[in-house]
Scaffold this active site. Structure first.
Site, PDB file in Angstrom:
ATOM      1  N   PRO A  76       0.823  -1.216   0.000  1.00  0.00           N
ATOM      2  CA  PRO A  76       0.000   0.000   0.000  1.00  0.00           C
ATOM      3  C   PRO A  76       0.859   1.268   0.000  1.00  0.00           C
ATOM      4  CG  PRO A  76      -0.853  -1.593   1.583  1.00  0.00           C
ATOM      5  CD  PRO A  76       0.432  -2.164   1.045  1.00  0.00           C
ATOM      6  N   ILE A 113      -2.224  -7.540  -6.031  1.00  0.00           N
ATOM      7  CA  ILE A 113      -1.536  -8.782  -6.404  1.00  0.00           C
ATOM      8  C   ILE A 113      -2.387  -9.628  -7.372  1.00  0.00           C
ATOM      9  CG2 ILE A 113      -0.375 -10.865  -5.539  1.00  0.00           C
ATOM     10  CD1 ILE A 113       0.905  -8.003  -4.830  1.00  0.00           C
ATOM     11  N   GLU A 168       9.579 -10.204 -17.362  1.00  0.00           N
ATOM     12  CA  GLU A 168       8.233  -9.735 -16.990  1.00  0.00           C
ATOM     13  C   GLU A 168       7.807  -8.597 -17.928  1.00  0.00           C
ATOM     14  OE1 GLU A 168       7.745  -8.945 -12.825  1.00  0.00           O
ATOM     15  OE2 GLU A 168       5.831  -7.916 -13.115  1.00  0.00           O
TER      16      GLU A 168
END
Ligand SMILES: Cc1cc2nc3c(=O)[nH]c(=O)nc-3n(C[C@H](O)[C@H](O)[C@H](O)COP(=O)(O)OP(=O)(O)OC[C@H]3O[C@@H](n4cnc5c(N)ncnc54)[C@H](O)[C@@H]3O)c2cc1C
Length: 385
Positions: A134, A163, A250
């Protein structure tokens, strides 16, 4: 005819062409008929993972010894492209197979690989990677989650947010500080099997602008006791280096996704403007439509060629961090621009959820945010100037 009819890149060997055809057939039969329902209800069923695993489309790059398909990133790329061309942009499998499983393969001990990879390949385990918190996502050195030594193992404390696979995941790679005073050198990756993990809690499945059926969630860890073998690899403090090494892949996964979404948007739009009429003519007959789509196609071809080049580079072990950042930046900015221009050609229908271009527009927005924001991509590129 597909909107992009490009020559095959060198890595697109016969077996990869066949795999792409198989993946497209699987998506057409098992996925595409359900996507509208999944997006409407806001989730897809857990069984989708096992079905995809049983069909052989999970963990394409994981060696057969560990239950995978023994392929390269090229295999992974064509499978992911098939999900996207079939309209399933919310699927967490590209992250599961292309990000989580490689962490285990590349850094795990033999026992860790044997324990987790075969079950990731079947879909019995669903993987997630929990970096963002957060308090911040871009600055990975600043994570507040801690894994403190306790007896033989660790006590994990912290909260994560945004997530992917957050509700389905039962194997979570968590970025945590094993030495909060050591900066980047204090970061480690801990692997949490959630089954029976006391103190682990899933938070909300977050409501989002797009990717409606993706189970993006908050995760909480309160004094979760982990055995020593939960540390990925054998030494603490390797997490930051491991992350930096895996982030190029990624980013290429996201770039490949962006290029496929762009291609699909173009396909849908070309078909639409050939049917739709205004002022007694089909839309394609207006020069503005032709010019818009000519520019969009050029953009889409450039993105595809750059992505294809980078797939060849990663297969050859040559993709560097700056080039991976460039392809992510370029392909995702292209997707945003092209899909917006395509949507405009649908007029009011472009704004209606029942038209796939509307969903593509919403879903594509996050491509510029996750896997490192595009501002972070510019920082990575600028470092090498
Ligand atoms: C749908 C979705 C799925 C996600 N999946 C995952 C996941 O599976 N695992 C995971 O760990 N995370 C995931 N994320 C989180 C994502 O990676 C982060 O949102 C992203 O890294 C940005 O972090 P932040 O949201 O905290 O923004 P911040 O870091 O607060 O950044 C806010 C703004 O400031 C800019 N900024 C920050 N630092 C700099 C700087 N140094 N220079 C210039 N500008 C800067 C950013 O570019 C951005 O525009 C997901 C996010 C979404 C929306």
């Amino acid at each position: 005819m597909p909107a992009l009819d490009l020559p095959r890149p060198a890595w697109m060997t016969e077996d990869i062409v066949l795999l792409e055809e198989q993946a497209r057939r699987f998506v057409a039969a098992e996925i595409a008929p359900h996507v509208d329902r999944w997006e409407e209800q806001g989730f897809y069923e857990r069984a989708v993972w096992q079905r995809t695993g049983a069909a052989g489309f999970l963990c394409a790059t994981i060696p057969e010894d560990y239950g995978g398909a023994g392929g390269t990133f090229a295999h992974e790329a064509v499978i992911n492209r098939a999900y996207s061309l079939g309209g399933f942009d919310s699927f967490g499998a590209p992250l599961h197979s292309g990000i989580v499983a490689p962490y285990i393969l590349n850094y795990g001990t033999e026992e860790q690989k044997r324990a987790w990879l075969p079950r990731l390949a079947t879909g019995d385990l669903v993987g997630a990677i929990a970096m963002s918190e957060p308090s911040g996502g871009s600055d990975l050195q600043a994570v507040r989650t801690t894994a403190k030594k306790s007896g033989n193992g660790y006590l994990l404390n912290g909260s994560k947010t945004f997530i992917t696979n957050g509700q389905h995941a039962n194997l979570i790679v968590v970025v945590a500080k094993t030495d909060p005073k050591a900066g980047a050198k204090g970061v480690s990756l801990l692997v949490v099997e959630t089954e029976g993990a006391a103190g682990f809690r899933r938070g909300r499945k977050l409501k989002k602008l797009g990717m409606d059926s993706a189970d993006t969630s908050e995760l909480f860890f309160e004094d979760v006791a982990l055995p020593a073998e939960s540390l990925l690899g054998t030494a603490e403090g390797q997490g930051f280096v491991q992350l930096m090494q895996e982030l190029p892949q990624e980013r290429l996964i996201v770039a490949n996704h962006a290029a496929a979404m762009t291609e699909r948007a173009l396909d849908l739009t070309i078909a639409y403007v050939k049917e739709r009429e205004a002022f007694g003519r089909t839309l394609i007959e207006f020069q503005n439509t032709q010019f818009e789509l000519a520019a969009c196609k050029t953009d889409a071809v450039l993105a595809r060629l750059f992505v294809d080049h980078c797939i060849g580079e990663i297969v050859g072990g040559r993709l560097d961090a700056a080039t991976a950042a460039m392809v992510k930046l370029a392909a995702t900015e292209t997707a945003g621009r092209v899909i917006d221009r395509c949507l405009q050609l649908f007029g009011g229908y472009g704004f209606m959820d029942e038209y796939p271009i509307s969903r593509l527009y919403r879903d594509a927005r996050v491509l510029r945010i996750y896997a490192g924001t595009n501002e972070i991509m510019k920082l990575v590129i600028a470092r090498g100037l």
